[in-house]
Design a protein around this motif. Structure first.
Motif, PDB file in Angstrom:
ATOM      1  N   LEU A  37      48.575  28.137  31.366  1.00 41.78           N
ATOM      2  CA  LEU A  37      48.273  28.905  32.572  1.00 41.78           C
ATOM      3  C   LEU A  37      46.873  29.474  32.449  1.00 41.78           C
ATOM      4  O   LEU A  37      46.505  30.003  31.395  1.00 41.78           O
ATOM      5  CB  LEU A  37      49.271  30.053  32.732  1.00 41.78           C
ATOM      6  N   THR A  38      46.073  29.368  33.511  1.00 37.92           N
ATOM      7  CA  THR A  38      44.804  30.087  33.565  1.00 37.92           C
ATOM      8  C   THR A  38      44.819  30.993  34.777  1.00 37.92           C
ATOM      9  O   THR A  38      45.285  30.606  35.855  1.00 37.92           O
ATOM     10  CB  THR A  38      43.594  29.134  33.594  1.00 37.92           C
ATOM     11  N   TYR A  39      44.283  32.227  34.592  1.00 36.56           N
ATOM     12  CA  TYR A  39      44.431  33.244  35.632  1.00 36.56           C
ATOM     13  C   TYR A  39      43.284  34.244  35.531  1.00 36.56           C
ATOM     14  O   TYR A  39      43.118  34.923  34.509  1.00 36.56           O
ATOM     15  CB  TYR A  39      45.763  33.963  35.433  1.00 36.56           C
ATOM     16  N   ALA A  56      52.443  43.457  37.349  1.00 43.19           N
ATOM     17  CA  ALA A  56      52.392  42.343  38.306  1.00 43.19           C
ATOM     18  C   ALA A  56      51.811  41.091  37.653  1.00 43.19           C
ATOM     19  O   ALA A  56      52.301  39.977  37.879  1.00 43.19           O
ATOM     20  CB  ALA A  56      51.565  42.741  39.524  1.00 43.19           C
ATOM     21  N   ILE A  57      50.765  41.280  36.852  1.00 44.54           N
ATOM     22  CA  ILE A  57      50.182  40.138  36.135  1.00 44.54           C
ATOM     23  C   ILE A  57      51.175  39.599  35.111  1.00 44.54           C
ATOM     24  O   ILE A  57      51.373  38.383  34.984  1.00 44.54           O
ATOM     25  CB  ILE A  57      48.868  40.540  35.447  1.00 44.54           C
ATOM     26  N   ALA A  58      51.805  40.500  34.362  1.00 39.68           N
ATOM     27  CA  ALA A  58      52.789  40.086  33.356  1.00 39.68           C
ATOM     28  C   ALA A  58      53.938  39.316  33.998  1.00 39.68           C
ATOM     29  O   ALA A  58      54.449  38.347  33.425  1.00 39.68           O
ATOM     30  CB  ALA A  58      53.315  41.297  32.598  1.00 39.68           C
ATOM     31  N   VAL A  61      52.826  35.752  34.606  1.00 36.74           N
ATOM     32  CA  VAL A  61      52.771  35.028  33.337  1.00 36.74           C
ATOM     33  C   VAL A  61      54.175  34.655  32.862  1.00 36.74           C
ATOM     34  O   VAL A  61      54.441  33.504  32.485  1.00 36.74           O
ATOM     35  CB  VAL A  61      52.033  35.850  32.269  1.00 36.74           C
ATOM     36  N   LYS A  62      55.086  35.616  32.887  1.00 39.51           N
ATOM     37  CA  LYS A  62      56.449  35.373  32.412  1.00 39.51           C
ATOM     38  C   LYS A  62      57.154  34.326  33.261  1.00 39.51           C
ATOM     39  O   LYS A  62      57.816  33.428  32.745  1.00 39.51           O
ATOM     40  CB  LYS A  62      57.238  36.686  32.398  1.00 39.51           C
ATOM     41  N   VAL A  69      48.088  30.984  27.551  1.00 42.50           N
ATOM     42  CA  VAL A  69      47.563  31.613  28.763  1.00 42.50           C
ATOM     43  C   VAL A  69      46.100  31.995  28.556  1.00 42.50           C
ATOM     44  O   VAL A  69      45.755  32.646  27.564  1.00 42.50           O
ATOM     45  CB  VAL A  69      48.379  32.867  29.132  1.00 42.50           C
ATOM     46  N   ALA A  70      45.249  31.601  29.506  1.00 44.98           N
ATOM     47  CA  ALA A  70      43.842  32.010  29.521  1.00 44.98           C
ATOM     48  C   ALA A  70      43.653  33.027  30.634  1.00 44.98           C
ATOM     49  O   ALA A  70      43.946  32.730  31.800  1.00 44.98           O
ATOM     50  CB  ALA A  70      42.947  30.796  29.751  1.00 44.98           C
TER      51      ALA A  70
END
Length: 271
Positions: A37-39, A56-58, A61-62, A69-70
């Motif tokens: 994942l890149t974000y 919200a970001i976590a 990702v989850k 993850v980048a």
């Protein structure tokens, strides 16, 4: 310390690398499918709000179930996002992942840069400040690289970057430095990040000579509400193309957490 490549003026020592294991124990997966994942997380500030929403970001990702993850635009201990808040650490802790942070520049009393989260053990953390010689007034950018143990005696190099937003010439310089680094590495080299440039641009044409992107006809990733820019990518070194295949690529439809949408890819790697 990584050696200086060619004649480019690369700076070192201003970036911080941190490694932390989250939880009491971790079983390393032996899967040959790399879920990446890149974000660009916009320092965990949802657009149009005055809040910092790490959760919200976590959550993104989850729910992606990514194993690597980048993250770009990460704040660590800044007055903007919270003097006691290390966003890289907080997201990693919420997701139960290892992490490291690479500081591109000092900002608001803390650091601002890139982070890598991983379900695989991390070692050999290095952060290289990328050249901005073509336009020195622009914001400093960097390349964060790690060695990941994806199985017993199985290793890859993974890199996260965020290229210059203002200068086309700087982006070309930065791509040249990144490709030189990849070519000098004996490990399979993967990279993800916000390139601030589109397919068929001069910078991406240079990039595509060395790397294979996980998308050919790519979906736009920014802005998050009505995306019209294709600027976030996941890729791998062409030298290893016989052993790496793209199994899946998708732009995830999250419109709240950041001003970019996250990009997810599954790459099959044979050893």
């Amino acid at each position: 310390m990584m050696k200086i490549l060619g004649k480019s003026l690369l700076l070192f020592g201003l970036c911080l690398g941190l490694i932390m294991k989250q939880g009491d124990s971790f079983a390393v997966t032996k899967s040959d499918t790399l879920k990446i994942l890149t974000y660009n997380v916009h320092h965990c500030n949802p657009p149009g709000t005055n809040v910092i929403d790490v959760a919200a970001i976590a959550k993104v990702v989850k729910e992606s179930n990514a194993s690597i993850v980048a993250l770009q635009e990460v704040d660590v201990n800044t007055s903007r996002s919270g003097k006691e808040l290390n966003e890289a650490e907080a997201i990693a802790k919420a997701c139960g992942m290892y992490f490291c942070f690479g500081k591109s520049l000092d900002f608001a009393g803390g650091g601002y840069g890139n982070a890598i989260l991983s379900k695989y053990p991390i070692s050999d953390v290095q952060c290289m400040l990328l050249s901005k010689a073509a336009d020195p007034k622009t914001e400093q950018r960097s390349l964060l690289t790690v060695k990941l143990a994806i199985g017993e005696n199985k290793f890859i190099r993974f890199a996260c970057t965020h290229l210059d937003v203002a200068s086309v010439a700087n982006r070309e310089l930065q791509i040249k430095e990144i490709t030189q680094m990849a070519k000098s590495d004996s490990l399979p080299f993967f990279i993800a990040g916000d390139f601030n440039d589109i397919p068929q641009s001069a910078a991406l044409n240079l990039f595509d000579k060395t790397f294979i992107r996980s998308c050919i006809t790519c979906e736009p990733t920014a802005p998050q509400d009505v995306p019209n820019q294709i600027i976030d990518f996941i890729a791998f070194d062409k030298r290893f193309s016989k052993n790496i295949k793209v199994a899946n690529h998708v732009v995830l439809d999250d419109r709240y957490a950041s001003d970019h949408r996250p990009v997810y890819a599954e790459l099959l790697i044979k050893h």
